[in-house]
Motif scaffolding. Sequence first.
Motif, mmCIF file in Angstrom:
data_model
loop_
_atom_site.group_PDB
_atom_site.id
_atom_site.type_symbol
_atom_site.label_atom_id
_atom_site.label_comp_id
_atom_site.label_asym_id
_atom_site.label_seq_id
_atom_site.Cartn_x
_atom_site.Cartn_y
_atom_site.Cartn_z
ATOM 1 N N ARG A 154 0.834 -1.206 0.000
ATOM 2 C CA ARG A 154 0.000 0.000 0.000
ATOM 3 C C ARG A 154 0.866 1.253 0.000
ATOM 4 N NH1 ARG A 154 -2.952 -3.247 3.555
ATOM 5 N NH2 ARG A 154 -2.020 -2.249 5.389
ATOM 6 N N GLY A 155 1.930 1.243 0.780
ATOM 7 C CA GLY A 155 2.827 2.396 0.807
ATOM 8 C C GLY A 155 3.481 2.643 -0.541
ATOM 9 N N LEU A 156 3.903 1.588 -1.202
ATOM 10 C CA LEU A 156 4.534 1.725 -2.517
ATOM 11 C C LEU A 156 3.543 2.267 -3.542
ATOM 12 C CD1 LEU A 156 6.533 -1.623 -2.540
ATOM 13 C CD2 LEU A 156 7.522 0.677 -2.421
ATOM 14 N N ARG A 157 2.332 1.760 -3.509
ATOM 15 C CA ARG A 157 1.309 2.220 -4.461
ATOM 16 C C ARG A 157 0.962 3.672 -4.206
ATOM 17 N NH1 ARG A 157 -2.729 -3.100 -4.360
ATOM 18 N NH2 ARG A 157 -1.413 -4.435 -5.687
ATOM 19 N N ARG A 158 0.940 4.059 -2.945
ATOM 20 C CA ARG A 158 0.639 5.453 -2.604
ATOM 21 C C ARG A 158 1.702 6.394 -3.163
ATOM 22 N NH1 ARG A 158 0.606 4.745 2.329
ATOM 23 N NH2 ARG A 158 2.515 5.803 2.938
ATOM 24 N N HIS A 159 2.908 5.893 -3.346
ATOM 25 C CA HIS A 159 4.000 6.689 -3.897
ATOM 26 C C HIS A 159 4.164 6.488 -5.401
ATOM 27 C CE1 HIS A 159 5.018 7.298 0.308
ATOM 28 N NE2 HIS A 159 5.822 8.255 -0.071
ATOM 29 N N GLY A 160 3.169 5.894 -6.037
ATOM 30 C CA GLY A 160 3.157 5.839 -7.497
ATOM 31 C C GLY A 160 3.721 4.593 -8.121
ATOM 32 N N TYR A 161 4.115 3.616 -7.328
ATOM 33 C CA TYR A 161 4.673 2.390 -7.884
ATOM 34 C C TYR A 161 3.589 1.327 -8.045
ATOM 35 C CZ TYR A 161 9.354 4.180 -6.857
ATOM 36 O OH TYR A 161 10.494 4.936 -6.822
ATOM 37 N N GLN A 162 3.722 0.516 -9.090
ATOM 38 C CA GLN A 162 2.889 -0.664 -9.224
ATOM 39 C C GLN A 162 3.551 -1.769 -8.416
ATOM 40 O OE1 GLN A 162 2.587 -1.448 -13.447
ATOM 41 N NE2 GLN A 162 0.926 0.009 -13.706
ATOM 42 N N ALA A 163 2.833 -2.326 -7.462
ATOM 43 C CA ALA A 163 3.446 -3.293 -6.549
ATOM 44 C C ALA A 163 2.498 -4.445 -6.262
ATOM 45 C CB ALA A 163 3.842 -2.607 -5.239
ATOM 46 N N ASP A 164 3.068 -5.638 -6.162
ATOM 47 C CA ASP A 164 2.345 -6.836 -5.757
ATOM 48 C C ASP A 164 3.247 -7.622 -4.807
ATOM 49 O OD1 ASP A 164 -0.213 -6.860 -7.387
ATOM 50 O OD2 ASP A 164 1.272 -6.659 -8.985
ATOM 51 N N SER A 165 2.689 -8.637 -4.158
ATOM 52 C CA SER A 165 3.474 -9.398 -3.193
ATOM 53 C C SER A 165 3.267 -10.891 -3.358
ATOM 54 C CB SER A 165 3.120 -8.979 -1.763
ATOM 55 O OG SER A 165 1.797 -9.364 -1.440
ATOM 56 N N VAL A 166 4.275 -11.645 -2.951
ATOM 57 C CA VAL A 166 4.188 -13.103 -2.836
ATOM 58 C C VAL A 166 4.790 -13.465 -1.489
ATOM 59 C CG1 VAL A 166 4.274 -13.539 -5.311
ATOM 60 C CG2 VAL A 166 6.404 -13.415 -4.015
ATOM 61 N N ASP A 167 4.426 -14.642 -0.973
ATOM 62 C CA ASP A 167 4.845 -14.981 0.383
ATOM 63 C C ASP A 167 5.802 -16.169 0.463
ATOM 64 O OD1 ASP A 167 3.066 -16.957 -0.305
ATOM 65 O OD2 ASP A 167 1.646 -16.569 1.328
ATOM 66 N N THR A 168 6.288 -16.673 -0.668
ATOM 67 C CA THR A 168 7.250 -17.777 -0.656
ATOM 68 C C THR A 168 8.336 -17.540 -1.695
ATOM 69 O OG1 THR A 168 6.129 -19.136 -2.332
ATOM 70 C CG2 THR A 168 5.400 -19.397 -0.033
ATOM 71 N N GLY A 169 9.463 -18.226 -1.508
ATOM 72 C CA GLY A 169 10.530 -18.139 -2.486
ATOM 73 C C GLY A 169 10.141 -18.761 -3.810
ATOM 74 N N THR A 170 9.368 -19.825 -3.763
ATOM 75 C CA THR A 170 8.919 -20.484 -4.999
ATOM 76 C C THR A 170 8.092 -19.532 -5.851
ATOM 77 O OG1 THR A 170 8.892 -22.654 -3.909
ATOM 78 C CG2 THR A 170 7.604 -22.419 -5.929
ATOM 79 N N LYS A 171 7.167 -18.822 -5.218
ATOM 80 C CA LYS A 171 6.345 -17.861 -5.955
ATOM 81 C C LYS A 171 7.202 -16.720 -6.478
ATOM 82 C CE LYS A 171 2.108 -18.820 -3.342
ATOM 83 N NZ LYS A 171 1.120 -18.262 -2.363
ATOM 84 N N ALA A 172 8.210 -16.313 -5.719
ATOM 85 C CA ALA A 172 9.102 -15.249 -6.174
ATOM 86 C C ALA A 172 9.819 -15.656 -7.452
ATOM 87 C CB ALA A 172 10.118 -14.915 -5.086
#
Length: 220
Positions: free
Chosen positions: A16-34
Amino acid sequence: MLVVESDVQAAGSLVRGLRRHGYQADSVDTGTKALQEYRNADLILMDLDLPDLDGIEVCRIIRSVCNTAIIVVTARDSALERVLGLQAGSDDYVTKPYCFPELMARIEAVMRRVHPQGPAAGDIINDPLSITLNTREVRLDNRRIDVTRKEFDLLYLLASQPESIISRRQIMTQVWEDSRSQPGRTIDTHVSSLRSKLGSSSWITTVRGVGFRLGHPGPA
């Protein structure tokens, strides 16, 4: 931008903080998904304590096949861990708990190194108004306009969606990080201040009962 973070709450807050500063951001929670998603990102924020793979190894694998920027964001704060992280190919190393403005500065510094000739991510030009994200600078007719931190965040939010009406609730959530309080005079005060500094009330249009949108210069 890809956030690799096993703590769902921490990942959500960072995205949310990154998006508020204009970045497109998503998240993953494992190394495999990364390892499945990293090719879609121009920068990766990598936690080292992942449930399946060690983040150091994930960094090493990604760096072996591409030059995508990587910043390690972790609770591991020993000198050895820093050395291992940098040797694995990360461009920077940030320890938790961190100061969000400092993290943003490090992100911007890494992006400048990785893409020195490209425009900064998230800069907005709505001639004669320009907003530079890296320096948090507002210019009108090439003249710098001094704004507070919240005024910048509010103006940036409006300018990032120039054809859209931004609701008061959205402004409270994204600028003040407060989704529970009732929007009150705080927003109106900041809007009034921005209109004064920009020299025209037409820059920010009020949509009664809904919110605000970026307008066009006109008579004050």
